[in-house]
Design a protein around this motif. Sequence first.
Motif, PDB file in Angstrom:
ATOM      1  N   VAL A 168       0.818  -1.216   0.000  1.00 19.39           N
ATOM      2  CA  VAL A 168       0.000   0.000   0.000  1.00 19.39           C
ATOM      3  C   VAL A 168       0.855   1.271   0.000  1.00 19.39           C
ATOM      4  O   VAL A 168       0.611   2.176  -0.814  1.00 19.39           O
ATOM      5  CB  VAL A 168      -0.977  -0.007   1.191  1.00 19.39           C
ATOM      6  CG1 VAL A 168      -1.697   1.331   1.300  1.00 19.39           C
ATOM      7  CG2 VAL A 168      -2.006  -1.127   1.014  1.00 19.39           C
ATOM      8  N   PRO A 169       1.863   1.406   0.875  1.00 22.79           N
ATOM      9  CA  PRO A 169       2.676   2.635   0.833  1.00 22.79           C
ATOM     10  C   PRO A 169       3.368   2.838  -0.509  1.00 22.79           C
ATOM     11  O   PRO A 169       3.467   3.973  -0.998  1.00 22.79           O
ATOM     12  CB  PRO A 169       3.702   2.427   1.957  1.00 22.79           C
ATOM     13  CG  PRO A 169       3.069   1.438   2.871  1.00 22.79           C
ATOM     14  CD  PRO A 169       2.286   0.524   1.982  1.00 22.79           C
ATOM     15  N   SER A 170       3.835   1.753  -1.122  1.00 18.47           N
ATOM     16  CA  SER A 170       4.537   1.842  -2.408  1.00 18.47           C
ATOM     17  C   SER A 170       3.619   2.397  -3.487  1.00 18.47           C
ATOM     18  O   SER A 170       3.996   3.305  -4.248  1.00 18.47           O
ATOM     19  CB  SER A 170       5.028   0.455  -2.835  1.00 18.47           C
ATOM     20  OG  SER A 170       5.497  -0.311  -1.761  1.00 18.47           O
ATOM     21  N   VAL A 222      -6.650  -0.152  -3.982  1.00 19.12           N
ATOM     22  CA  VAL A 222      -5.325  -0.529  -3.479  1.00 19.12           C
ATOM     23  C   VAL A 222      -5.439  -1.178  -2.101  1.00 19.12           C
ATOM     24  O   VAL A 222      -4.857  -2.245  -1.841  1.00 19.12           O
ATOM     25  CB  VAL A 222      -4.399   0.704  -3.412  1.00 19.12           C
ATOM     26  CG1 VAL A 222      -3.073   0.341  -2.740  1.00 19.12           C
ATOM     27  CG2 VAL A 222      -4.152   1.267  -4.805  1.00 19.12           C
ATOM     28  N   ASP A 223      -6.194  -0.542  -1.214  1.00 18.99           N
ATOM     29  CA  ASP A 223      -6.360  -1.088   0.140  1.00 18.99           C
ATOM     30  C   ASP A 223      -6.977  -2.483   0.100  1.00 18.99           C
ATOM     31  O   ASP A 223      -6.552  -3.389   0.826  1.00 18.99           O
ATOM     32  CB  ASP A 223      -7.236  -0.159   0.975  1.00 18.99           C
ATOM     33  CG  ASP A 223      -6.540   1.141   1.342  1.00 18.99           C
ATOM     34  OD1 ASP A 223      -5.293   1.164   1.358  1.00 18.99           O
ATOM     35  OD2 ASP A 223      -7.237   2.141   1.602  1.00 18.99           O
ATOM     36  N   ALA A 224      -7.987  -2.659  -0.736  1.00 14.76           N
ATOM     37  CA  ALA A 224      -8.653  -3.962  -0.829  1.00 14.76           C
ATOM     38  C   ALA A 224      -7.724  -5.022  -1.411  1.00 14.76           C
ATOM     39  O   ALA A 224      -7.698  -6.168  -0.953  1.00 14.76           O
ATOM     40  CB  ALA A 224      -9.911  -3.842  -1.686  1.00 14.76           C
ATOM     41  N   ALA A 225      -6.932  -4.637  -2.396  1.00 17.02           N
ATOM     42  CA  ALA A 225      -6.045  -5.594  -3.060  1.00 17.02           C
ATOM     43  C   ALA A 225      -4.974  -6.133  -2.122  1.00 17.02           C
ATOM     44  O   ALA A 225      -4.557  -7.299  -2.243  1.00 17.02           O
ATOM     45  CB  ALA A 225      -5.388  -4.932  -4.274  1.00 17.02           C
ATOM     46  N   GLY A 262      -2.154  -8.418  -6.051  1.00 17.50           N
ATOM     47  CA  GLY A 262      -1.929  -6.983  -6.003  1.00 17.50           C
ATOM     48  C   GLY A 262      -0.486  -6.565  -6.158  1.00 17.50           C
ATOM     49  O   GLY A 262      -0.195  -5.523  -6.759  1.00 17.50           O
ATOM     50  N   GLU A 263       0.431  -7.374  -5.646  1.00 17.21           N
ATOM     51  CA  GLU A 263       1.840  -6.973  -5.674  1.00 17.21           C
ATOM     52  C   GLU A 263       2.439  -6.965  -7.076  1.00 17.21           C
ATOM     53  O   GLU A 263       3.566  -6.515  -7.263  1.00 17.21           O
ATOM     54  CB  GLU A 263       2.684  -7.865  -4.757  1.00 17.21           C
ATOM     55  CG  GLU A 263       2.624  -9.334  -5.083  1.00 17.21           C
ATOM     56  CD  GLU A 263       1.662 -10.088  -4.184  1.00 17.21           C
ATOM     57  OE1 GLU A 263       1.950 -11.259  -3.876  1.00 17.21           O
ATOM     58  OE2 GLU A 263       0.637  -9.507  -3.800  1.00 17.21           O
ATOM     59  N   MET A 264       1.691  -7.455  -8.064  1.00 18.60           N
ATOM     60  CA  MET A 264       2.188  -7.456  -9.437  1.00 18.60           C
ATOM     61  C   MET A 264       1.718  -6.243 -10.236  1.00 18.60           C
ATOM     62  O   MET A 264       2.144  -6.044 -11.377  1.00 18.60           O
ATOM     63  CB  MET A 264       1.734  -8.739 -10.158  1.00 18.60           C
ATOM     64  CG  MET A 264       2.189 -10.017  -9.487  1.00 18.60           C
ATOM     65  SD  MET A 264       3.980 -10.063  -9.147  1.00 18.60           S
ATOM     66  CE  MET A 264       4.613  -9.993 -10.832  1.00 18.60           C
ATOM     67  N   LEU A 265       0.851  -5.418  -9.671  1.00 21.13           N
ATOM     68  CA  LEU A 265       0.247  -4.312 -10.417  1.00 21.13           C
ATOM     69  C   LEU A 265       0.938  -2.980 -10.156  1.00 21.13           C
ATOM     70  O   LEU A 265       1.385  -2.714  -9.036  1.00 21.13           O
ATOM     71  CB  LEU A 265      -1.230  -4.168 -10.041  1.00 21.13           C
ATOM     72  CG  LEU A 265      -2.243  -4.985 -10.867  1.00 21.13           C
ATOM     73  CD1 LEU A 265      -1.938  -6.475 -10.750  1.00 21.13           C
ATOM     74  CD2 LEU A 265      -3.659  -4.682 -10.395  1.00 21.13           C
ATOM     75  N   GLU A 266       1.017  -2.153 -11.179  1.00 22.07           N
ATOM     76  CA  GLU A 266       1.487  -0.783 -11.041  1.00 22.07           C
ATOM     77  C   GLU A 266       0.312   0.118 -10.677  1.00 22.07           C
ATOM     78  O   GLU A 266      -0.855  -0.272 -10.783  1.00 22.07           O
ATOM     79  CB  GLU A 266       2.131  -0.312 -12.348  1.00 22.07           C
ATOM     80  CG  GLU A 266       3.355  -1.103 -12.750  1.00 22.07           C
ATOM     81  CD  GLU A 266       3.975  -0.581 -14.041  1.00 22.07           C
ATOM     82  OE1 GLU A 266       3.360   0.306 -14.673  1.00 22.07           O
ATOM     83  OE2 GLU A 266       5.059  -1.056 -14.400  1.00 22.07           O
ATOM     84  N   GLN A 287     -14.355   5.509   0.066  1.00 21.26           N
ATOM     85  CA  GLN A 287     -13.251   6.378   0.442  1.00 21.26           C
ATOM     86  C   GLN A 287     -12.085   5.536   0.890  1.00 21.26           C
ATOM     87  O   GLN A 287     -12.249   4.516   1.567  1.00 21.26           O
ATOM     88  CB  GLN A 287     -13.662   7.319   1.586  1.00 21.26           C
ATOM     89  CG  GLN A 287     -14.804   8.253   1.239  1.00 21.26           C
ATOM     90  CD  GLN A 287     -14.381   9.324   0.255  1.00 21.26           C
ATOM     91  OE1 GLN A 287     -13.349   9.933   0.417  1.00 21.26           O
ATOM     92  NE2 GLN A 287     -15.182   9.526  -0.770  1.00 21.26           N
ATOM     93  N   ALA A 288     -10.883   5.969   0.539  1.00 18.70           N
ATOM     94  CA  ALA A 288      -9.687   5.240   0.950  1.00 18.70           C
ATOM     95  C   ALA A 288      -9.348   5.564   2.389  1.00 18.70           C
ATOM     96  O   ALA A 288      -9.678   6.637   2.869  1.00 18.70           O
ATOM     97  CB  ALA A 288      -8.510   5.610   0.048  1.00 18.70           C
TER      98      ALA A 288
END
Length: 288
Positions: A168-170, A222-225, A262-266, A287-288
């Motif tokens: 998530v931070p990335s 992003v959070d969900a992934a 998720g870790e494979m996606l830009e 909302q995130a």
Amino acid sequence: MSLLDPTAVRRIASGLDLRPTKQKGQNFVTDANTVRRIVAASGVGAADVVLEIGPGLGSLTLGLLEAAEAVVAVEIDELLAGALPGTVAERMPGRADALTVVTADALRVTTLPQDPTVVVANLPYNVSVPVLLHLLATFPSWRRGLVMVQLEVADRLVAGPGSKIYGVPSVKMAWYAAATRVGTVPPSVFWPVPNVESGLVQIVRREAPVTTATREQVFAVVDAAFAQRRKMLRSALSGLVGSSAAASEVLVAADVDPQARGEMLEVADFARIAEQLDRAGLAGDVQA
């Protein structure tokens, strides 16, 4: 002689009857060469207005005042905020007027007396990522920065897709800027001495991905992934859309493999997913 050394740091702390606590993330830089190194790496120049978060006893503040036009320092601790102008006036009287101290929580600051052009900060370990993302979202005037954070956090901020520490931070950092680790800082230059190394992260703003989705919608994806890293995206996003089958349809429409993780996606991939969710009427007011 204007910069602080270990003796000066302890003298100022003693005069304030200050006992640094881990809860507040208080680790003060005591090495002038480290301060000079950070200021040089930041590229701060005579035309810059620097936003510094958590100036503490003023070690980095003094170094920034040597190079910048002005420094706006945001400090949550009233005792430290009250003492900082006196420290600058004593050690660098010719630059005292260039400092403005804002006594506030950096996570809640929404206005500043000057628009910053650069952020340079030794960020508290426990809130470094939320603070950084808040500053990026709230103050678009700053286009570059250099922050010192826990080494593990630094690595997460700069990680790319496919890395085990990409998360998530990335992705959220990548929405706003390009981040690069440009150095490390040993524990020995701090007082009290922390149990971890620190990393220096250089930040350069760039345009967000072109998308009709909002940042909040993208960040919710992003959070969900990453909420359950081991799950395929069709399962990880099922909670957002109601079912795994519906999630698969959205992912295919976004040109993303439903079986990917998720870790494979830009960040641009997440933006396309959020856009498809919005087009399908599934994004709602998330909302995130």
